[in-house]
Design a protein around this motif. Structure first.
Motif, PDB file in Angstrom:
ATOM      1  N   ILE A   1      -1.351   4.349  -1.674  1.00  0.00           N
ATOM      2  CA  ILE A   1      -2.777   4.159  -1.400  1.00  0.00           C
ATOM      3  C   ILE A   1      -2.970   3.978   0.102  1.00  0.00           C
ATOM      4  O   ILE A   1      -2.193   3.287   0.760  1.00  0.00           O
ATOM      5  CB  ILE A   1      -3.314   2.928  -2.156  1.00  0.00           C
TER       6      ILE A   1
ATOM      7  N   ARG B   1      -7.486  -0.877  -7.209  1.00  0.00           N
ATOM      8  CA  ARG B   1      -6.486   0.191  -7.358  1.00  0.00           C
ATOM      9  C   ARG B   1      -5.064  -0.334  -7.201  1.00  0.00           C
ATOM     10  O   ARG B   1      -4.143   0.130  -7.877  1.00  0.00           O
ATOM     11  CB  ARG B   1      -6.745   1.284  -6.315  1.00  0.00           C
TER      12      ARG B   1
ATOM     13  N   LEU C   1     -10.317  -0.675  -3.267  1.00  0.00           N
ATOM     14  CA  LEU C   1      -8.900  -0.693  -2.911  1.00  0.00           C
ATOM     15  C   LEU C   1      -8.155  -1.783  -3.664  1.00  0.00           C
ATOM     16  O   LEU C   1      -7.049  -1.576  -4.179  1.00  0.00           O
ATOM     17  CB  LEU C   1      -8.735  -0.924  -1.405  1.00  0.00           C
TER      18      LEU C   1
ATOM     19  N   PRO D   1      -6.224  -0.261   4.348  1.00  0.00           N
ATOM     20  CA  PRO D   1      -7.592  -0.552   4.797  1.00  0.00           C
ATOM     21  C   PRO D   1      -7.737  -0.268   6.287  1.00  0.00           C
ATOM     22  O   PRO D   1      -6.761  -0.264   7.040  1.00  0.00           O
ATOM     23  CB  PRO D   1      -7.761  -2.040   4.482  1.00  0.00           C
TER      24      PRO D   1
ATOM     25  N   PHE E   1       0.832  -1.202   0.000  1.00  0.00           N
ATOM     26  CA  PHE E   1       0.000   0.000   0.000  1.00  0.00           C
ATOM     27  C   PHE E   1       0.871   1.258   0.000  1.00  0.00           C
ATOM     28  O   PHE E   1       0.570   2.240  -0.691  1.00  0.00           O
ATOM     29  CB  PHE E   1      -0.943  -0.005   1.205  1.00  0.00           C
TER      30      PHE E   1
END
Length: 507
Positions: free
Chosen positions: A192, A210, A207, A195, A187
């Motif tokens: 990004i 992406r 997510l 979570p 991530f």
């Protein structure tokens, strides 16, 4: 759950039980033995389980009864089982022979001339026993004995109350649960946000889309429903569990799959596979994680586990996975060639239709008092002992099951992770007992799902749309249900007939 994992888990549980028994003796818990039951005479407490075989009694004793018996010297525990699977192990297969009705056998055991005092079962059996008034309400025992339930994990106690219409008919010392593990580095590298707890499935799917990128053996995937590859159809069932979609009506005469709920589930999961957001079996076998590449053997101790290999960003896994991740971290400290995943964990995503409910909390060691118990006082003391704080403190050392008392739920071995993610959500309520009974009365019902597995594959092969596949399942399933109505046990001709080795209900 594969055989290797079951074996490993059983070994750990046995060792834990032996350590528990010794520790209880050392702490002087025997003070609660002879005097508390009101009798110093030697007497018997019968503990019943749903199933048994020649190997299971030793396991049951080590897991559930040794500690109690060692600290209650005037009590002899007898183990009884409703169904002895050794009776079937040595029989020749007979497709026309009706399999035993598990629940009927449990009732027979509990209503017999020498019934068990305590019955240990899963939530589905408990729900039916409560409906049939075959187990005692424990609320008065809890109140009269000032037994602390405030320390029990809310998702566990609320799940138990849901089974008993807001009353408590059983307690469980442990539970199994899953959460959403994620790779922090993946991530961060993608820029990004990670979570978080209480996300919805649409948010997590966004997510996953992406973060997925790359081609071939370099492909990075956004999501997996377990640590290893699985059948896409069963992924759809795992995904949809909280929605409790029904495959057919309560008479098993009419299919109910050509509906918006089923369409949404099949569309979501097939889209994730078609766009390679979830790894397929082909992706697992492409040689990037070990096996044979250009006639050369490649060793990878994490072969098949794409989360550990750093190729899956998020994966739904059980609490036992913490042990695997911990051992990998230890191995990486000794061998720099071994990659160590920097991971976190959050709650399993929820559906807006059923907020607060997770699909992977299992209550399988529920302890109840038989309504026909001949020794109710000791039965309650046995339940209170196994669900008490001393027992939980010792049992909390396990990383294969979680104890139900939240004061002893802490990260293992000095690790730092979000342990609340495993017990924040409520469990999915048990399946409707009427559907359970249909599967017992009509064993061929399991064959209806064969149609779905094939049709789901055709959706992934782009041979059919989701609408077409569900309509075909509805039509073929209706035909099969009528055949099953005529012949509930014997083999069926055509339309997905066949033998299923380990049937799994869909509802």
């Amino acid at each position: 759950m594969d055989a290797q994992f079951k074996t490993k888990r059983r070994i750990v549980l046995k060792a834990s039980a032996m350590a528990l028994s010794a520790a209880l003796l050392a702490t002087g818990l025997s003070a609660c033995s002879k005097g508390d039951s009101g009798s110093t005479e030697q007497h018997v407490l019968r503990v019943g389980f749903v199933s048994s075989n020649a190997d299971s009694e030793q396991y049951y004793r080590q897991q559930f009864t040794d500690g109690y018996e060692l600290t209650h010297e005037n009590v002899d525990i007898q183990i009884v089982g409703a169904v002895n699977y050794d009776d079937q192990r040595y029989e020749e297969p007979d497709p026309n022979k009706k399999q035993p009705d598990i629940y009927a056998e449990v009732k027979k055991m509990m209503e017999g001339s020498n019934p068990p005092d305590v019955v240990i079962m899963d939530s589905g059996v408990l729900k039916r026993l409560v409906q049939d008034n075959m187990v005692k309400n424990l609320d008065s025992y809890i109140q009269d004995n000032k037994f602390d339930i405030e320390d029990i994990v809310p998702s566990v106690i609320n799940g138990i109350k849901d089974i008993g219409d807001n009353s408590i008919y059983a307690l469980t010392p442990t539970f199994n649960s899953s959460a959403l593990y994620f790779n922090k580095k993946m991530f961060a590298d993608a820029g990004i946000d990670q979570p978080t707890d209480n996300m919805t499935w649409p948010d997590v799917i966004t997510l996953a889309k992406r973060i997925a990128k790359g081609e071939g053996k370099e492909r990075k995937f956004g999501l997996a429903f377990n640590r290893y590859g699985s059948d896409p159809f069963w992924d759809s069932q795992t995904y949809a569990a909280p929605l409790q979609l029904k495959m057919f009506d309560n008479t098993a005469e009419k299919m109910t799959v050509d509906q918006p709920g089923w369409k949404k589930v099949w569309t979501d999961i097939s889209d994730l596979y078609l766009n390679k957001i979830i790894p397929s079996q082909e992706d697992l076998n492409n040689g990037a994680d070990g096996g044979i590449i250009k006639d050369k053997a490649v060793y990878n101790p994490f072969q098949g586990d794409l989360f550990l290999s750093g190729r899956v960003a998020m994966s739904v896994n059980g609490y036992d996975y913490v042990s695997q991740l911990s051992s990998v971290k230890d191995a990486a400290a000794k061998n720099p060639k071994i990659p160590s995943v920097d991971w976190g964990v959050v709650t399993v995503p929820q559906f807006t239709e059923v907020p607060g409910v997770g699909g992977n909390i299992s209550l399988s060691n529920l302890m109840a008092i038989n309504a026909k118990a001949q020794n109710s006082d000791d039965a309650w003391e046995f339940i209170a002992f196994n669900n008490g704080k001393q027992w939980a403190e010792l049992k909390s050392r396990s990383t294969y099951e979680m104890v139900s008392r939240k004061s002893f739920l802490k990260p293992k071995d000095g690790m730092d992770y979000n342990i609340e993610a495993f017990y924040t959500l409520k469990p999915v309520p048990p399946q409707d007992p009427a559907i359970d009974k249909l599967y017992q009365d009509k064993p061929n019902l399991y064959q209806v799902q064969n149609i779905a597995q094939q049709l789901f594959q055709e959706v992934l092969q782009k041979k059919k749309s989701v609408d077409q596949a569900l309509k075909e399942w509805q039509t073929k399933g209706d035909v099969m249900l009528q055949k099953i109505k005529t012949n509930p046990n014997g083999p069926l001709e055509g339309d997905g007939g066949g033998v299923i080795g380990e049937p799994r209900p869909l509802d």
